[in-house]
Each structure stands twice: as structure tokens, then as C-alpha cells.
Design an enzyme around this catalytic site. Structure first.
Site, PDB file in Angstrom:
ATOM      1  N   ALA A  60      19.216  53.642  66.879  1.00 40.46           N
ATOM      2  CA  ALA A  60      18.006  53.157  67.553  1.00 40.46           C
ATOM      3  C   ALA A  60      17.931  53.751  68.959  1.00 40.46           C
ATOM      4  CB  ALA A  60      18.053  51.641  67.624  1.00 40.46           C
ATOM      5  N   GLY A 100      21.952  52.672  63.944  1.00 39.29           N
ATOM      6  CA  GLY A 100      20.826  52.657  63.018  1.00 39.29           C
ATOM      7  C   GLY A 100      20.778  53.909  62.148  1.00 39.29           C
ATOM      8  N   GLU A 103      22.920  53.170  59.372  1.00 43.11           N
ATOM      9  CA  GLU A 103      22.278  52.128  58.548  1.00 43.11           C
ATOM     10  C   GLU A 103      21.205  52.741  57.642  1.00 43.11           C
ATOM     11  OE1 GLU A 103      21.674  49.650  62.096  1.00 43.11           O
ATOM     12  OE2 GLU A 103      22.449  47.989  60.890  1.00 43.11           O
ATOM     13  N   GLU A 123      27.217  49.806  67.838  1.00 43.72           N
ATOM     14  CA  GLU A 123      26.368  48.817  68.525  1.00 43.72           C
ATOM     15  C   GLU A 123      27.162  47.868  69.392  1.00 43.72           C
ATOM     16  OE1 GLU A 123      26.019  49.820  65.430  1.00 43.72           O
ATOM     17  OE2 GLU A 123      23.907  49.941  64.850  1.00 43.72           O
TER      18      GLU A 123
HETATM   19  N1  3HC Z   1      19.059  56.211  72.254  1.00 49.87           N
HETATM   20  C1  3HC Z   1      18.507  56.831  73.301  1.00 49.87           C
HETATM   21  N2  3HC Z   1      19.072  57.870  73.931  1.00 49.87           N
HETATM   22  C2  3HC Z   1      20.247  58.291  73.461  1.00 49.87           C
HETATM   23  C3  3HC Z   1      20.884  57.705  72.367  1.00 49.87           C
HETATM   24  C4  3HC Z   1      20.246  56.612  71.756  1.00 49.87           C
HETATM   25  N3  3HC Z   1      20.758  55.998  70.693  1.00 49.87           N
HETATM   26  N4  3HC Z   1      22.051  58.344  72.152  1.00 49.87           N
HETATM   27  C5  3HC Z   1      22.129  59.314  73.064  1.00 49.87           C
HETATM   28  N5  3HC Z   1      21.042  59.282  73.860  1.00 49.87           N
HETATM   29  C6  3HC Z   1      20.722  60.207  74.942  1.00 49.87           C
HETATM   30  C7  3HC Z   1      21.706  60.128  76.089  1.00 49.87           C
HETATM   31  O1  3HC Z   1      21.349  59.126  76.995  1.00 49.87           O
HETATM   32  C8  3HC Z   1      21.603  61.505  76.685  1.00 49.87           C
HETATM   33  O2  3HC Z   1      20.441  61.518  77.465  1.00 49.87           O
HETATM   34  P1  3HC Z   1      20.406  62.321  78.848  1.00 49.87           P
HETATM   35  O3  3HC Z   1      20.649  63.742  78.473  1.00 49.87           O
HETATM   36  O4  3HC Z   1      19.051  62.036  79.366  1.00 49.87           O
HETATM   37  O5  3HC Z   1      21.500  61.753  79.681  1.00 49.87           O
HETATM   38  C9  3HC Z   1      21.342  62.407  75.468  1.00 49.87           C
HETATM   39  O6  3HC Z   1      20.870  61.523  74.449  1.00 49.87           O
HETATM   40  C10 3HC Z   1      22.576  63.115  74.943  1.00 49.87           C
HETATM   41  O7  3HC Z   1      23.596  62.141  74.761  1.00 49.87           O
HETATM   42  P2  3HC Z   1      25.056  62.369  75.334  1.00 49.87           P
HETATM   43  O8  3HC Z   1      24.979  62.957  76.676  1.00 49.87           O
HETATM   44  O9  3HC Z   1      25.785  61.093  75.163  1.00 49.87           O
HETATM   45  O10 3HC Z   1      25.599  63.470  74.338  1.00 49.87           O
HETATM   46  P3  3HC Z   1      27.004  63.592  73.671  1.00 49.87           P
HETATM   47  O11 3HC Z   1      26.929  64.790  72.824  1.00 49.87           O
HETATM   48  O12 3HC Z   1      28.095  63.458  74.673  1.00 49.87           O
HETATM   49  O13 3HC Z   1      27.149  62.303  72.703  1.00 49.87           O
HETATM   50  C11 3HC Z   1      26.445  60.698  71.050  1.00 49.87           C
HETATM   51  C12 3HC Z   1      26.266  62.120  71.647  1.00 49.87           C
HETATM   52  C13 3HC Z   1      27.851  60.582  70.447  1.00 49.87           C
HETATM   53  C14 3HC Z   1      25.418  60.497  70.019  1.00 49.87           C
HETATM   54  C15 3HC Z   1      26.332  59.653  72.186  1.00 49.87           C
HETATM   55  O14 3HC Z   1      25.144  59.908  72.895  1.00 49.87           O
HETATM   56  C16 3HC Z   1      26.276  58.241  71.738  1.00 49.87           C
HETATM   57  O15 3HC Z   1      27.314  57.636  71.494  1.00 49.87           O
HETATM   58  N6  3HC Z   1      25.044  57.655  71.648  1.00 49.87           N
HETATM   59  C17 3HC Z   1      24.865  56.260  71.412  1.00 49.87           C
HETATM   60  C18 3HC Z   1      25.033  55.907  69.976  1.00 49.87           C
HETATM   61  C19 3HC Z   1      24.774  54.452  69.777  1.00 49.87           C
HETATM   62  O16 3HC Z   1      25.272  53.588  70.471  1.00 49.87           O
HETATM   63  N7  3HC Z   1      23.974  54.146  68.748  1.00 49.87           N
HETATM   64  C20 3HC Z   1      23.623  52.801  68.420  1.00 49.87           C
HETATM   65  C21 3HC Z   1      22.263  52.517  68.949  1.00 49.87           C
HETATM   66  S1  3HC Z   1      21.844  50.845  68.708  1.00 49.87           S
HETATM   67  C22 3HC Z   1      21.290  50.785  67.126  1.00 49.87           C
HETATM   68  O17 3HC Z   1      21.275  51.755  66.424  1.00 49.87           O
HETATM   69  C23 3HC Z   1      20.802  49.423  66.706  1.00 49.87           C
HETATM   70  C24 3HC Z   1      20.579  49.326  65.244  1.00 49.87           C
HETATM   71  O18 3HC Z   1      21.696  48.699  64.636  1.00 49.87           O
HETATM   72  C25 3HC Z   1      19.390  48.498  64.937  1.00 49.87           C
END
Ligand code: 3HC
Ligand code: NAI
Length: 725
Positions: A60, A100, A103, A123
Site C-alpha cells: 500500500a 499489500g 497480499e 506492516e
Molecule cells: N508507499 C509509498 N512509498 C514507498 C513505499 C510504499 N509502500 N515503499 C517505498 N516507498 C518510497 C520510499 O519512500 C522512497 O521514496 P523517496 O525516493 O521519495 O525517498 C522510494 O519509494 C524508494 O524506496 P527506498 O528508498 O526505501 O528504496 P529501497 O530500494 O532501499 O527499498 C523497499 C525498497 C524494500 C521496497 C522499501 O522501500 C520498503 O521497505 N518499503 C516499504 C514496504 C512496506 O512497508 N510495505 C507495506 C506497506 S503497508 C501495506 O501494504 C498495508 C496493506 O497490508 C493493506
């Protein structure tokens, strides 16, 4: 966006939202439209879902969580829609499938992954739970123990492990998309019932109840006040105990609790803060976007004590060839032994073991006492004793011996980088790299820019942090830099509280209940009381250079507590001597027990200095320790030592054990409310006028006067000229 294309019998839906294909509302809408189109087209017999640019999806859109009503529940129905499709749906997982994203893949009937793909439900790390039915589908697919582990820790697992767990059906070395299309064609017409995870029974355990009971204890122990792991656990338990639909209802209820808990906001602040600090800027206008790092093909570490050993280990793990240098053979042998032990332990934790690390190869790791071997290195990290004269002598030598352009880094805790640089002929190549103990474990690297440090040097140090899998934070040069400077008033308050009537265990308890791994006294016993004692002696605050007639509890007109000095004079250095603020089972012991000797020592001390003992409540302990630390943070921001509050938060979370679910000290201050922080500091400052750390910073006052603006706007209230970065 999601692109829909139809080739032969397989429709392709490609998630497209660079850089990580986050599932924004627009992407979800397009995904839903694509699914409906495929369903309505009789020539489509199967569907394949993949992501643009070699990444499936990172889940997400985290930025969208600030308006949860827009987001909550949007994805779950789409995952159900995928699963209920009468045409087989195959997920082609490349890069990452997280949150997500995973998922969505769990809603698909088949999953095929590239060998290098990573999967996970992270998450929990942003204060949430997998709220699109992931807590209900994953345990049905891989069993409760493995699902619980993934969901409560948020860890990413590689495709090879995912295959072993049964999370994916197949892994491929290349052409994941083609392989997925092949698979989709192959399964056309096969029954989908057994592939729908919502219909699958939970794999039974003979002792499910006992397993869950023990798992809950473990999860709670590790969480220390962080809510999400326990709620993740409750959601998985619902999967184990209830039918799918009831489990989904429970998942939604629990998600709502988390969305409104405040911890999710704090953890998401921490997530974005960690990314924001990568974008450093210098007053010259140079910044992360314009400065290019130099390659580091070979490095050196000077001094193999506590810090040097960890730093060497880190460099070896990052595959950087290096020379490790000591002052004489005796120290060298001691250092080498310790480094080898650390590396053996690290190798055991890694797949491939010692061969992967290759530390027995002298071409990769060479131990020496000969400075001449540093001629060809690209970067040196000095980690000798915290002594200015010694550091200057070493840097003078380094600038003569090392090749032109080599980066010279000092791992000092507090000393002036400019003074160290003044001993060299190349101050532009001198920079502070402040590691945290144990250096091969702690994620923080405080990078201190001196007056002459070049943008290339900063970019190279930041690049080094990345190579070492650490978080680099660029800060300005001042005594203690950011982290230790904020720590001084915190520890000082803790000691003053003892003088006034508290006990180490009472103070530690309050701060550990707040979420710190260790309170200030347990921490001080671990780090060694002698470290600070030496520094105070060097500063002339205690010891032989203290002018005679100096009042015992005052220095330079300010309140001072000699308690830590008195303990050191008694040989109580903490864990290493078996006695410090606590007593330990033996020298080097780890179990802290309150010490009756210390309690009577404290009462005797209070009697000697005519201090009236009073009861100090938890609120006062917490506020005096934390608000003085935060107050110093505001002073640091005002002086331009750090370029934003998120820098301070990242430093505290990654270097000082600040509980991440509280978002860092400055974020915490914003949640308490700046007017309250100010009012409390004013109150304590009136009672203790001789303690500058409690005197509210002018910047804090300015922000309160400006109406307590949100944390994102704080820096706009400072004039540009104040920056020392
Ligand atoms: N939403 C919005 N922006 C995101 C994102 C996300 N899920 N994941 C990454 N980004 C953004 C980062 O903020 C970054 O933005 P910036 O360049 O403006 O700073 C850009 O994408 C690149 O990310 P990273 O710098 O972190 O790149 P890496 O290659 O180091 O890492 C990654 C990539 C492993 C995907 C890491 O970004 C990460 O762990 N992301 C979060 C994943 C996460 O927590 N997902 C769960 C979301 S909640 C969800 O899905 C709820 C659902 O259950 C309903
Ligand atoms: P330490 O006392 O454990 O090790 C210092 C090492 O430097 C010793 O092994 C010593 O033999 C070696 N050394 C001294 N002179 C030398 C010379 N001329 N050439 C080569 N080696 C020489 O000290 P520690 O704790 O590792 O600290 C090193 C530096 O790191 C200090 O500046 C300290 O302030 C800083 N630091 C320490 C932290 C800690 O938790 N110990 C945390 C962060 C920084």
C-alpha cells in the site's frame, strides 16, 4: 496505474507506480478494472499479474495512510476479487512483493518468483498489520508458526526460503514473466477450488494452543510497548481459531485499533525520516544530488580496541579489502584474536560461512603495525583512544603516508573534527565517522562534516554507510556532535535525580517502561563509567587538574554531580569490574542487581552535602530526562548542527535505543505538544536555575509562540544564516 494487455489466452496486468509500484488508489482502481475486463472477455482464459520495472509491489502507498478512511479496506475486496476469479490468476514476483503487494499475490491462484525476489509482510514495522486479509491467507498457506514469524517480525524472506515454505510454487533464474505466462497457459481449465487460500483449512499443529501461548509471551517480551506485534499475533490467532470470514472481520477490527493508535504515525515518520536523511545538503550548495562518492577499493582501520574490532568486522562483511593496524605487536595480537572471533561468529550466521567472508585471506584482511602499508588505501578509519594529541599525531602521519585523495575518517565520540584536520595537509579529506558500539551491529553512522570537509568526502562517507548497511546521518561539528550532545543533559538529569532522592533502578525502570532497551544507569554500566570519567578529567572537571577550592557540586557556576567520579574512584567502572551503579555476579557479568552498598553510599552522600531526600515520581523522572534531551535537540537545530528534526530522530532510534514506535525524540515532543514541553522545562528550570540543560531553548520558545506548528514546518521558522552544516 496498472496496464492491461491481452496476448493469446493470457491477459497481463502490470502494476505501474514507480519507483516501487506502491498500491495507490489509482493503481487499485486500475487493477480492479483489469480484472473485470479479463473476466468479461471470453477469449481470456487466464490472467497474469506482475509489476513494472522488475518489481512486483512494495504494498500500500504509505503516504496515503495519513487519511486512513481512504485506504482502510480498499485492497481486501480486490484481493478477494482476484481469488474468486473463475480464470486462473498467476502472480509473477520479481524484485519485491511486500505488504499489500504480497497480499495481492496471496489472492492469486499461483505464485512464481524470480530467485532474487524478496517477500514479506512488513506492516508491523510501520505500526500496522497486513490488513488485506494477509493475516488470514498466509497461515493457511504456510502454517501458523512460519506465518506468525513473518507477520510479527515483518522480515523479508528470499525467494529460495519462500519456496521451501510453500509461499511460492516455483522459482526461476530468469524470464519470470515468460515462466508465469507458461504456467498460466498450463493451468487453464484446472479446478481452482484447491488454489483458493480462503477455502483452505489451517494446517493443524498437534499442540496449537500451547504453541500460541508461548508465542504470545515471546512476542510481548520483544515488543516492549510496541503494539503492532501483539495485534498481528491476535489476527493470526483468529486465523487459527475462526473461519475465514470471521478472521477477516477480526483482522479489520485490529487494524482499526492500530490505525488510530498513534504508533503507526510514529513508525511511518521513522520510515520516511530514514529516507529523508539520505538527502544531505551542505551550506556551499553541495548536496547528495550533486556530489559523487569516490570508490573505496581498499580501506584501513587504525586501532583495534572495542570500536576498531567492530569496524573491521563491518568492513569485511561489506566485502571491502582492508589493512588493520595497531600500535604494537602485543595490541595487534589481542586485536586480531578478537576480530577473528567476531568474524567467525558472523560467518556462522551467514549462508556460505567463512568462505563468503574470506577473512583468512591476507589479501582481503591484513594485520600490521606498519603505517607504510597504508600507502595505497582509499579510506582510513582511525579508532584510537579518545585523546586529541594522539589523534592529531595519527592524522599528521596519515596525511603524509596515504595517497593523495584518500579519505581520512576519525571515529571520535566528541572531539573537534577541525582541530584533528588541522594536523593534516588535506583538511578537505578529513571527516568524522562516529560508529556506535558494537560497531558491527549498530545501524547508525553519524557523519561529521568539518569546516573544510569536501562534498566528495561526505558523499563517500554516506556511500560507505550504505555499503556497511548502516544509516548515515550528516551532522555539523560541535562537542559531542548530535547524539552524544543530546545524551549529556539526559544522563546529567538522571544523576541529579539520584542526588535528590531517587535510585538507579527507579530511574532505569521509568525509561525502560517508556521503551528504551536500557535505562541510563544500566547503559552506563554497560559502556563503562571510566569512559566518561576520562573525558571529564581531560576537560578539567575532575581529577588532578581541578583547581583546589572548587565546590564539590559546582563547575563554572553550574550544578555538577561528582557521583560518577566518586564511583570511578572506588574502582566501580560498571559491568567490566562487576560493580557500578548496580552490582553484577562477577567482573564482566551482565545481570544487574540493585546494590545496597550504593543505596547507603547515596544516603551518606546526601547527608554530607545536606541534600534533603524527597520522593520523586515517575512523571518527573521521565520529563526531566527526556525534555532536557529534547531541549538540547532544539538548540542543535537552531545552531544548524543538524538540518532537520528527522535527523535527530533517526540518530536516536538507530544509535541510542530510542523506542522506534515513539518516532524519535523530536517527533515525541511534537506528540506531547511543544507548549507542554516548554511549560515543564520552565517549571523545572525555576526549581533548578543552576542547570542550563533545563533552560528552554530559544527555538522551542519561538515555535510555541508561533502556535506549535507541525514538525514538518519547524525548520521554516529558522533563519538561513544559522546553519553550521
Ligand atoms: N508507499 C509509498 N512509498 C514507498 C513505499 C510504499 N509502500 N515503499 C517505498 N516507498 C518510497 C520510499 O519512500 C522512497 O521514496 P523517496 O525516493 O521519495 O525517498 C522510494 O519509494 C524508494 O524506496 P527506498 O528508498 O526505501 O528504496 P529501497 O530500494 O532501499 O527499498 C523497499 C525498497 C524494500 C521496497 C522499501 O522501500 C520498503 O521497505 N518499503 C516499504 C514496504 C512496506 O512497508 N510495505 C507495506 C506497506 S503497508 C501495506 O501494504 C498495508 C496493506 O497490508 C493493506
Ligand atoms: P579502546 O581503548 O578500546 O581502543 C583503542 C585502541 O587504539 C587500542 O587498542 C590501542 O592500542 C589503539 N591505539 C592507541 N594508539 C595507537 C596508535 N598510535 N596506533 C595504532 N593503534 C593505537 O577504545 P575504543 O573504545 O575502541 O574507542 C576508540 C575511539 O572510538 C575513541 O575515540 C572513542 O571515543 C570512540 N568511540 C568509542 C565508543 C565506545 O562505545 N567504546 C563509541 C563510539 C566512539
Amino acid at each position: 496505474m496498472a496496464h492491461y494487455a491481452r496476448g493469446s489466452a493470457v491477459a497481463v496486468i502490470r502494476l505501474c507506480n514507480p519507483p516501487v509500484n506502491a498500491l495507490s488508489l489509482a493503481v487499485l482502481q486500475a487493477l480492479e478494472d483489469g480484472l473485470k475486463k479479463a473476466d468479461a472477455d471470453p477469449s481470456v482464459k487466464a490472467v497474469m499479474i506482475c509489476g513494472e520495472n522488475g518489481k512486483f509491489s512494495a504494498g500500500a502507498d504509505i503516504r496515503g495512510f495519513s487519511s486512513p478512511e481512504r485506504h482502510g479496506g480498499a485492497l481486501g475486496p480486490i484481493v478477494s476479487l482476484i481469488e474468486s476469479s473463475e480464470k486462473p490468476v498467476v502472480a509473477a514476483i520479481e524484485g519485491v512483493a511486500l505488504g499489500g503487494g504480497l497480499e495481492v499475490a496471496l489472492g492469486c491462484h499461483y505464485r512464481i518468483a524470480h530467485m532474487k525476489a524478496q517477500m514479506g509482510l512488513p506492516e508491523v514495522t510501520i505500526g500496522l498489520l497486513p490488513g488485506a486479509e494477509g493475516t488470514q491467507r498466509l497461515p493457511r498457506l504456510i502454517g501458523v508458526p512460519a506465518a506468525l514469524d513473518m507477520i510479527t517480525t515483518g522480515k523479508h524472506i528470499p525467494a529460495t526460503e519462500a519456496l521451501k515454505l510453500g509461499l511460492v510454487d516455483e522459482i526461476v533464474e530468469e524470464n519470470t514473466i515468460e515462466a508465469a505466462i507458461r504456467l498460466a497457459n498450463k493451468v487453464i481449465g484446472q479446478p481452482l477450488g484447491p488454489r483458493r487460500l480462503s477455502l483452505k483449512p489451517i494446517p493443524r499443529l498437534p499442540n496449537m494452543e500451547a504453541f500460541l501461548r508461548e508465542a504470545l509471551v515471546r512476542v510481548k517480551q520483544q515488543a516492549r510497548g510496541w503494539l503492532a506485534p501483539e495485534l498481528c499475533f491476535q489476527a493470526v490467532r483468529a486465523a487459527a481459531e475462526r473461519p475465514f470470514a470471521a478472521g477477516v472481520r477480526r483482522e479489520r477490527e485490529l487494524l482499526q485499533v492500530l490505525l488510530t493508535s498513534g504508533q503507526a504515525r510514529a513508525l511511518q515518520h521513522a520510515f520516511f525520516a530514514e529516507r529523508a536523511v539520505r538527502r544531505w545538503a551542505a551550506p556551499s550548495g553541495a548536496s547528495w544530488s550533486s556530489a559523487a562518492p569516490q570508490p573505496v577499493r581498499k580501506a584501513a582501520v587504525v586501532g583495534l580496541g572495542t570500536m576498531g574490532r567492530g569496524i573491521v568486522t563491518s568492513l569485511v562483511k561489506a566485502n571491502i579489502p582492508l589493512v588493520a593496524l595497531e600500535q604494537n605487536l602485543e595490541y595487534l595480537n589481542k586485536g586480531r584474536k578478537a576480530v577473528m572471533l567476531l568474524l567467525e561468529r558472523e560467518a556462522m550466521k551467514m549462508e556460505g560461512g567463512a568462505q563468503t567472508l574470506d577473512f583468512h585471506n591476507p589479501a582481503r584482511l591484513h594485520f600490521t603495525v606498519d603505517f607504510d602499508l597504508l600507502r595505497d588505501v582509499d579510506l582510513v578509519i582511525e579508532a584510537v583512544f579518545e585523546n586529541m594529541a594522539l589523534k592529531k599525531e595519527i592524522f599528521h602521519k596519515l596525511s603524509k603516508i596515504c595517497k593523495p585523495g584518500a579519505l581520512l575518517c576519525t571515529n571520535t565520540s566528541a572531539l573537534n573534527i577541525d582541530e584533528i584536520a588541522s594536523a593534516t595537509s588535506c583538511p578537505q579529506q578529513v571527516i568524522g565517522t562516529h560508529f556506535f558500539s558494537p560497531a558491527h551491529v549498530m545501524r547508525l553512522l553519524e557523519i561529521i562534516r568539518g569546516r573544510h570537509t569536501s562534498p566528495t568526502a561526505i558523499a563517500t562517507a554516506m556511500q560507505l554507510a550504505k555499503a556497511l548497511k548502516k544509516v548515515g546521518v550528516v551532522v555539523g561539528n560541535c562537542f559531542g556532535f548530535v547524539g552524544n550532545r543530546m545524551m549529556f543533559p539526559y544522563v546529567q538529569q538522571a544523576v541529579f535525580l539520584l542526588e535528590e532522592g531517587s535510585r538507579p533502578e527507579a530511574v532505569d525502570q521509568v525509561l525502560e517502561d517508556f521503551g528504551f532497551k536500557l535505562g541510563p544507569f544500566r547503559m552506563s554500566d554497560l559502556a563503562g563509567l571510566d569512559v566518561g570519567w576520562r573525558s571529564r578529567k581531560d576537560q578539567g572537571l575532575t581529577g588532578p587538574s581541578l583547581p583546589s577550592g572548587t565546590p564539590a557540586r559546582q563547575r563554572h557556576g553550574q550544578r555538577y554531580s561528582p557521583l560518577p567520579d566518586l564511583l570511578c574512584e572506588q574502582g566501580r567502572f560498571g559491568q567490566k569490574t562487576g560493580k557500578g551503579w548496580y552490582q553484577y555476579e562477577q567482573a564482566g557479568g551482565r545481570t544487574a542487581t540493585p546494590d545496597p552498598w550504593l543505596h547507603s553510599f547515596l544516603s551518606h552522600y546526601r547527608d554530607t552535602h545536606h541534600i534533603k531526600t524527597r520522593f520523586i515520581d515517575q512523571e518527573e523522572i521521565l520529563e526531566r530526562c527526556l525534555f532536557s534531551l529534547i531541549n538540547e535537540g532544539f538548540a542543535i537545530l537552531a545552531e544548524g548542527i543538524a538540518s532537520g528534526p528527522e535527523h535527530l530522530d533517526v540518530i536516536y532510534i538507530n544509535g541510542y535505543g530510542w523506542p522506534k514506535h515513539r518516532g524519535g525524540p523530536m517527533f515525541y515532543a511534537s506528540t506531547v505538544g511543544l507548549p507542554r514541553v516548554l511549560a515543564k522545562l520552565q517549571k523545572y528550570s525555576e526549581v533548578h536555575p543552576d542547570v542550563p540543560g533545563l533552560r528552554p531553548s530559544a527555538f522551542l520558545k519561538k515555535l510555541v509562540a508561533a502556535g506549535n506548528p507541525p514538525i514538518k514546518e519547524w525548520m521554516s521558522y529558522l533563519s538561513q544564516q544559522s546553519s553550521k552544516l
